[in-house]
Write a protein that holds these residues in place. Structure first.
Motif, PDB file in Angstrom:
ATOM      1  N   ALA A  82       0.826  -1.209   0.000  1.00 54.43           N
ATOM      2  CA  ALA A  82       0.000   0.000   0.000  1.00 54.43           C
ATOM      3  C   ALA A  82       0.859   1.257   0.000  1.00 54.43           C
ATOM      4  N   ILE A  83       1.941   1.239   0.772  1.00 55.25           N
ATOM      5  CA  ILE A  83       2.847   2.389   0.787  1.00 55.25           C
ATOM      6  C   ILE A  83       3.494   2.566  -0.589  1.00 55.25           C
ATOM      7  N   THR A  84       3.920   1.459  -1.189  1.00 53.02           N
ATOM      8  CA  THR A  84       4.547   1.509  -2.517  1.00 53.02           C
ATOM      9  C   THR A  84       3.570   2.045  -3.563  1.00 53.02           C
ATOM     10  N   GLU A  85       2.347   1.544  -3.525  1.00 46.50           N
ATOM     11  CA  GLU A  85       1.331   1.989  -4.480  1.00 46.50           C
ATOM     12  C   GLU A  85       1.013   3.471  -4.289  1.00 46.50           C
ATOM     13  N   GLN A  86       0.894   3.894  -3.035  1.00 48.95           N
ATOM     14  CA  GLN A  86       0.597   5.301  -2.767  1.00 48.95           C
ATOM     15  C   GLN A  86       1.752   6.191  -3.200  1.00 48.95           C
ATOM     16  N   ALA A  87       2.982   5.750  -2.971  1.00 52.49           N
ATOM     17  CA  ALA A  87       4.144   6.548  -3.371  1.00 52.49           C
ATOM     18  C   ALA A  87       4.173   6.765  -4.877  1.00 52.49           C
ATOM     19  N   ALA A  88       3.760   5.756  -5.630  1.00 50.97           N
ATOM     20  CA  ALA A  88       3.714   5.899  -7.084  1.00 50.97           C
ATOM     21  C   ALA A  88       2.595   6.830  -7.529  1.00 50.97           C
ATOM     22  N   LYS A  89       1.563   6.934  -6.711  1.00 50.53           N
ATOM     23  CA  LYS A  89       0.385   7.722  -7.073  1.00 50.53           C
ATOM     24  C   LYS A  89       0.476   9.174  -6.594  1.00 50.53           C
ATOM     25  N   LEU A  90       0.777   9.363  -5.298  1.00 52.40           N
ATOM     26  CA  LEU A  90       0.823  10.706  -4.691  1.00 52.40           C
ATOM     27  C   LEU A  90       1.594  10.599  -3.391  1.00 52.40           C
ATOM     28  N   CYS A  91       2.839  11.066  -3.392  1.00 53.83           N
ATOM     29  CA  CYS A  91       3.677  10.950  -2.196  1.00 53.83           C
ATOM     30  C   CYS A  91       3.219  11.887  -1.088  1.00 53.83           C
TER      31      CYS A  91
END
Length: 456
Positions: A82-91
């Motif tokens: 989830a952290i990885t996916e969020q970082a790719a989307k909006l840090c």
């Protein structure tokens, strides 16, 4: 016979990297709550589930959950993803804008808080959550004083450390923060000469009511209590106490703040510890377990009445990283994983069937154990030199050579403990396996044999 802990292979070990990390730490890093020149900190090279590895490849069962915050263990794949996916989307984005991770995190938290604590103010951790809860209470009531308990911990920032009721406050206490301390119920070391839990509850409430009267009810904005005190000793409030505090707060128009920074999010076998006592505070603070500490986050859950105070009136407070997307995404994944995998129920069952019975046995067999107490995966073993006098194995506010030897014995057997003064706390992740729990308890049993030799 020395206990051993079976497990998988350690992470790929870079011994040179571990050595360099240690050297740079000692050269540049200033550690909290420490005399810097006396430190010899452990290098952590990796972690997985309920285990960590040091820089030399040694494996430890983490019975500390670090600072009692990795409630779902280390490197849970759903949270890492989830952290990885969020970082790719909006840090990151400023808190004045809506972001979907924060909105969903607020919804999930509000669904689990007691009563109607449905508005969530996000902070960076537990100390600033308590700071903001007190600020809200003062602005809501127009009063200044805040009552807090001895044998408590509420954080390291200026107001939070003054709310704290342990020796960490002393060097920071300028008597300028409007805080007043009272004695909480703690039957094993009662301040009220009680002999039963019922007496302790009644007398502690009488003491608190007298203090309110002497300080002036109209001057008191809030009473802040850890629902179950954590670092101070995991001493559960006796039946009727928190209900009595709730009644006093309601009667005198005082805001009741439940500090659930350590006890929240499954740690006690319920989502929040106040649920054990059927009490709804006006404000509830949280951090740590909300996302297992993977990204810094804390917050305040707010009652409708206090939220309404700031409906058209500006709340004078905020943080650049309030509801940070990476932290919020970690919170969403953590709460969903806890639900999906039944971690809260598992923590409750471990306390009932594994940890509680084992610690009760320790208290019977080991002369060094004065008392063992707790619930869920939130327990403390109080070590004493003499069961009759209850003299602690380390003085209040300090450690001792004996305690240091016992902690070293834990580590040499592959167990990473949490300790405070004369206590060893049993606070593994909520999702630790039964076999691992039993292995850790077996090590503690051996170490308590050593403690018995110290005091026998």
């Amino acid at each position: 016979m020395t206990s051993t802990i079976d497990g998988g292979a350690p992470p790929l070990l870079d011994s040179e990297g571990a050595r360099r990390a240690y050297e740079l730490d000692r050269k540049h890093v200033f550690h909290s709550w420490s005399a810097q020149d006396l430190l010899d900190p452990m290098v952590i090279a990796g972690a997985q589930g309920s285990y960590v590895w040091d820089g030399e490849g040694n494996k430890y069962l983490d019975f500390s959950s670090q600072l009692v915050n990795t409630n779902i263990g280390h490197q849970h794949p759903a949270v890492v993803a989830a952290i990885t996916e969020q970082a790719a989307k909006l840090c990151t984005i400023a808190p004045s804008y809506v972001n979907d991770a924060r909105s969903e995190a607020a919804r999930l938290i509000a669904e689990r808080t007691p009563g109607e604590l449905n508005r969530i103010f996000f902070t960076n951790g537990g100390a600033d959550a308590n700071e903001h809860a007190v600020r809200m209470a003062r602005l809501h009531t127009g009063r200044q004083k805040v009552l807090s308990a001895y044998r408590s911990y509420h954080g390291g920032t200026q107001l939070a450390v003054n709310l704290t009721g342990d020796p960490r406050r002393w060097a920071n206490d300028t008597a300028s923060t409007g805080t007043v301390h009272f004695f909480p119920p703690y039957l094993y070391r009662t301040a009220f000469h009680s002999t039963t839990q019922e007496e302790e509850s009644q007398r502690a409430l009488e003491h608190l009511e007298q203090l309110i009267a002497y300080e002036g009810p109209a001057t008191i904005a809030a009473i802040i209590l850890e629902s179950i005190p954590g670092t101070a000793g995991i001493y559960l409030p006796p039946p009727g106490y928190l209900e009595g505090v709730r009644e006093l707060c309601t009667r005198f128009g005082i805001v009741m703040i439940a500090d659930e920074v350590m006890s929240g999010f499954g740690r006690t076998g319920k989502w929040f510890a106040v649920e054990h006592f059927n009490v709804v505070p006006d404000l509830l603070t949280f951090a740590k377990g909300v996302n297992s500490g993977y990204v810094p986050m804390g917050g305040v859950a707010i009652s409708p009445e206090i939220a309404a105070t700031f409906g058209t009136r500006v709340y004078p407070g905020g943080l650049t990283y309030s509801g940070h997307p990476l932290a919020a995404a970690a919170a969403v994944a953590t709460i969903n994983a806890m639900d999906r995998e039944g971690m809260v129920e598992h923590a409750a069952e471990l306390g009932r069937s594994v940890i509680g019975p084992a610690l009760a046995g320790f208290a019977q067999r080991h002369v060094s154990v004065g008392e063992a107490r707790g619930t869920g995966v939130f327990w403390a073993i109080e070590l004493v030199r003499d069961r009759e006098t209850r003299e602690p194995l380390a003085p209040y506010g300090s450690s001792s050579g004996e305690m240091n030897q016992l902690l070293a014995a834990c580590k040499s057997r592959g167990l990473l403990p949490f300790a405070n003064f004369n206590r060893i706390h049993v606070v593994p992740p909520c999702n630790i396996g039964t076999a691992d729990t039993e292995a850790g308890l077996a090590i503690l049993d051996e170490v308590l044999d050593i403690a018995d030799g110290m005091v026998g």
